[in-house]
Design a protein around this motif. Structure first.
Motif, PDB file in Angstrom:
ATOM      1  N   SER A 218     -10.257   7.661  -1.712  1.00 10.15           N
ATOM      2  CA  SER A 218     -11.342   8.522  -2.170  1.00 10.15           C
ATOM      3  C   SER A 218     -11.825   8.217  -3.586  1.00 10.15           C
ATOM      4  O   SER A 218     -12.734   8.884  -4.076  1.00 10.15           O
ATOM      5  N   ARG A 219     -11.232   7.236  -4.247  1.00  9.11           N
ATOM      6  CA  ARG A 219     -11.712   6.811  -5.569  1.00  9.11           C
ATOM      7  C   ARG A 219     -11.319   5.358  -5.781  1.00  9.11           C
ATOM      8  O   ARG A 219     -10.242   4.924  -5.366  1.00  9.11           O
ATOM      9  N   GLU A 220     -12.196   4.604  -6.456  1.00  6.94           N
ATOM     10  CA  GLU A 220     -11.969   3.168  -6.599  1.00  6.94           C
ATOM     11  C   GLU A 220     -10.692   2.859  -7.365  1.00  6.94           C
ATOM     12  O   GLU A 220     -10.021   1.857  -7.102  1.00  6.94           O
ATOM     13  N   GLU A 221     -10.338   3.725  -8.320  1.00  5.08           N
ATOM     14  CA  GLU A 221      -9.096   3.492  -9.077  1.00  5.08           C
ATOM     15  C   GLU A 221      -7.867   3.482  -8.175  1.00  5.08           C
ATOM     16  O   GLU A 221      -6.860   2.864  -8.498  1.00  5.08           O
ATOM     17  N   ARG A 222      -7.943   4.160  -7.042  1.00  6.92           N
ATOM     18  CA  ARG A 222      -6.822   4.132  -6.106  1.00  6.92           C
ATOM     19  C   ARG A 222      -6.659   2.735  -5.502  1.00  6.92           C
ATOM     20  O   ARG A 222      -5.535   2.301  -5.235  1.00  6.92           O
ATOM     21  N   LEU A 223      -7.767   2.037  -5.307  1.00  4.48           N
ATOM     22  CA  LEU A 223      -7.687   0.657  -4.839  1.00  4.48           C
ATOM     23  C   LEU A 223      -7.086  -0.239  -5.919  1.00  4.48           C
ATOM     24  O   LEU A 223      -6.325  -1.161  -5.624  1.00  4.48           O
ATOM     25  N   ILE A 240      -2.697   2.630   0.258  1.00  6.97           N
ATOM     26  CA  ILE A 240      -3.753   3.477   0.813  1.00  6.97           C
ATOM     27  C   ILE A 240      -3.403   3.776   2.274  1.00  6.97           C
ATOM     28  O   ILE A 240      -3.136   2.862   3.056  1.00  6.97           O
ATOM     29  N   THR A 241      -3.388   5.058   2.626  1.00  3.62           N
ATOM     30  CA  THR A 241      -2.967   5.459   3.974  1.00  3.62           C
ATOM     31  C   THR A 241      -4.126   5.595   4.948  1.00  3.62           C
ATOM     32  O   THR A 241      -3.917   5.588   6.160  1.00  3.62           O
ATOM     33  N   SER A 242      -5.359   5.752   4.446  1.00  4.58           N
ATOM     34  CA  SER A 242      -6.521   5.804   5.333  1.00  4.58           C
ATOM     35  C   SER A 242      -7.758   5.395   4.556  1.00  4.58           C
ATOM     36  O   SER A 242      -7.860   5.630   3.348  1.00  4.58           O
ATOM     37  N   PHE A 246     -14.140   3.000   1.392  1.00  6.36           N
ATOM     38  CA  PHE A 246     -14.125   1.552   1.129  1.00  6.36           C
ATOM     39  C   PHE A 246     -13.506   0.815   2.319  1.00  6.36           C
ATOM     40  O   PHE A 246     -12.533   0.078   2.188  1.00  6.36           O
ATOM     41  N   ARG A 247     -14.079   1.031   3.491  1.00  8.66           N
ATOM     42  CA  ARG A 247     -13.499   0.443   4.708  1.00  8.66           C
ATOM     43  C   ARG A 247     -13.481  -1.083   4.668  1.00  8.66           C
ATOM     44  O   ARG A 247     -12.610  -1.717   5.275  1.00  8.66           O
ATOM     45  N   GLU A 251      -8.852  -4.817   4.978  1.00 10.66           N
ATOM     46  CA  GLU A 251      -8.217  -6.090   5.338  1.00 10.66           C
ATOM     47  C   GLU A 251      -7.572  -6.741   4.126  1.00 10.66           C
ATOM     48  O   GLU A 251      -6.469  -7.302   4.212  1.00 10.66           O
ATOM     49  N   GLU A 252      -8.220  -6.621   2.983  1.00  7.64           N
ATOM     50  CA  GLU A 252      -7.691  -7.210   1.744  1.00  7.64           C
ATOM     51  C   GLU A 252      -6.462  -6.464   1.223  1.00  7.64           C
ATOM     52  O   GLU A 252      -5.458  -7.081   0.850  1.00  7.64           O
ATOM     53  N   LEU A 253      -6.532  -5.141   1.224  1.00  8.74           N
ATOM     54  CA  LEU A 253      -5.491  -4.340   0.575  1.00  8.74           C
ATOM     55  C   LEU A 253      -4.418  -3.847   1.538  1.00  8.74           C
ATOM     56  O   LEU A 253      -3.308  -3.503   1.115  1.00  8.74           O
TER      57      LEU A 253
END
Length: 407
Positions: A218-223, A240-242, A246-247, A251-253
């Motif tokens: 829900s926020r880019e900082e989580r990525l 990230i669990t769901s 940023f679908r 695949e990357e993360l």
């Protein structure tokens, strides 16, 4: 120790808390009757007596700050402006009127399902104390809505929300999440703030010396956390669990498996990063016995003003640029980190006891009612919100005798 009433005790209660055969703390506790169960509709008629019984604080700095822009509340102006400014745009506004301790409401917008949370708290509070007559609008969406400044013309409207921000003027109530968890304590299977104190994982010395995060995207900082985790796996375990926002990054993360919340506390360090607004897990993380590393944020919940960075949590920059450095600091200063964890836990346990939440709600409503410049009304299309109608709510209210009657 806590308990939930499933029947009323008209003569009062004696509660014994024993460890082995010895009393704990000030046990036995004597509660003078009547003591009602949750669904008894027997409000205390004198709000002052109720507040003294609940040991409500006389004032709260956040409430004072929230009401500072409002010298009075013009209900007719609210009636004209709120639907146009907020309901049409946000679609998550609920209009309430409380008259004679009865609750009436109308929904303004398509996304008002969360009114069930505001309904249940208003009804619960009305069963315990007579509420003032007042008329208000609550935003049941995530984001605060009133961004006018105090000196703007026209000025801001006193909209009520569950989350505040540094660039908004909303009046803040405890979040629906922490409120619902308190109302449902010992009844459902959801986590509540007090259940966490019995599930805080291994003792401090046996916790894994890593920072931990699980959550949705829900926020880019989580990525960013996941990227840091790949770079510094010895210091940070983040996943990230769901994916929803940023679908294309899944695949990357990668996607992490869901983990039970109590298992978070197997780790010494908890990372708290905003979601769409303030992360409502923050009080739950504080109630554990891991130390929380909190991202700087413009968003806040009702109790944040009482927390001090460096004393109750470890502050981290908004862009997370110093997160790895702060985790390393915590590892190198174990006793200090442990002390911060204990201080945060102790203050949160004090501030978020159920009775403190009731006090906070009542003080906001009381302050709001005093500022109304006209009488609240049951408006067109409002519906009555009844008290629960089930067998458990059948009870006999016992009025306490006055001193003169006792004599």
């Amino acid at each position: 120790m806590r308990y939930r009433m499933y029947g009323s005790a008209t003569e009062g209660l004696i509660i014994e808390v024993l460890h082995g055969d010895k009393h704990v703390a000030k046990s036995p506790y004597i509660l003078k009757g009547p003591v009602y169960h949750e669904y008894c509709d027997c409000p205390e008629e004198d709000p002052q007596i109720w507040q003294e019984t609940f040991s409500c604080p006389t004032q709260d700095s956040q409430i004072s700050k929230d009401f500072a822009p409002f010298s009075s509340i013009d209900l007719n102006r609210m009636l004209e402006e709120v639907p146009r400014r907020f309901a049409e745009k946000r679609g998550a506004i609920v209009h309430y009127t409380v008259l004679n301790n009865n609750i009436h409401r109308r929904s303004l917008g398509k996304y008002t399902d969360f009114k069930m949370f505001s309904d249940e708290m208003l009804l619960s509070l009305a069963r315990k104390v007579r509420l003032p007559d007042f008329e208000f609008y609550i935003n049941v969406g995530d984001w605060p809505v009133e961004h006018r400044k105090a000196n703007d013309t026209p000025g801001p409207l006193p909209m009520i929300s569950w989350c505040g921000s540094t660039d908004s003027r909303d009046i803040i109530l405890p979040t629906y999440d922490v409120t619902h968890s308190s109302l449902e304590a010992l009844r459902g299977v959801t986590n509540d703030l007090l259940s966490i104190q019995g599930h805080t994982g291994p003792s401090w010395i046996n916790k894994t010396e890593q920072a931990f995060f699980r959550g949705r995207d829900s926020r880019e900082e989580r990525l960013q956390l996941v990227q840091m985790s790949k770079k510094y796996p010895d210091l940070l375990d983040a996943g990230i669990t769901s994916y929803f926002f940023f679908r294309e990054r899944e695949e990357e993360l990668g996607r992490a498996q869901l983990i039970g919340f109590f298992d978070f506390f197997k780790y010494k360090y908890q990372v708290n990063v905003d979601g769409t607004v303030a992360a409502y897990r923050f009080p739950y993380l504080l109630m554990g016995d891991s130390v929380v590393l909190k991202q700087a944020s413009p968003y806040y919940e009702h109790f944040y003003t009482a927390l001090k960075p460096g004393k109750h949590y470890i502050p981290v920059k908004r862009n997370l640029g110093d997160l790895i450095e702060k985790i390393q600091w915590a590892k190198d200063h174990d006793e200090e980190a442990k002390k911060i964890a204990r201080e945060g836990q102790a203050l949160t346990r004090e501030l978020l006891q159920p009775h403190r939440l009731y006090c906070y709600y009542y003080h906001v409503f009381q302050k709001y009612a005093k500022l109304q410049s006209s009488s609240p009304q049951i408006r067109d299309k409002m519906e009555h919100v009844p008290q629960p109608d089930d067998n458990s709510s059948i009870c006999k209210c016992h009025r306490k005798k006055t001193e003169k009657e006792e004599l």
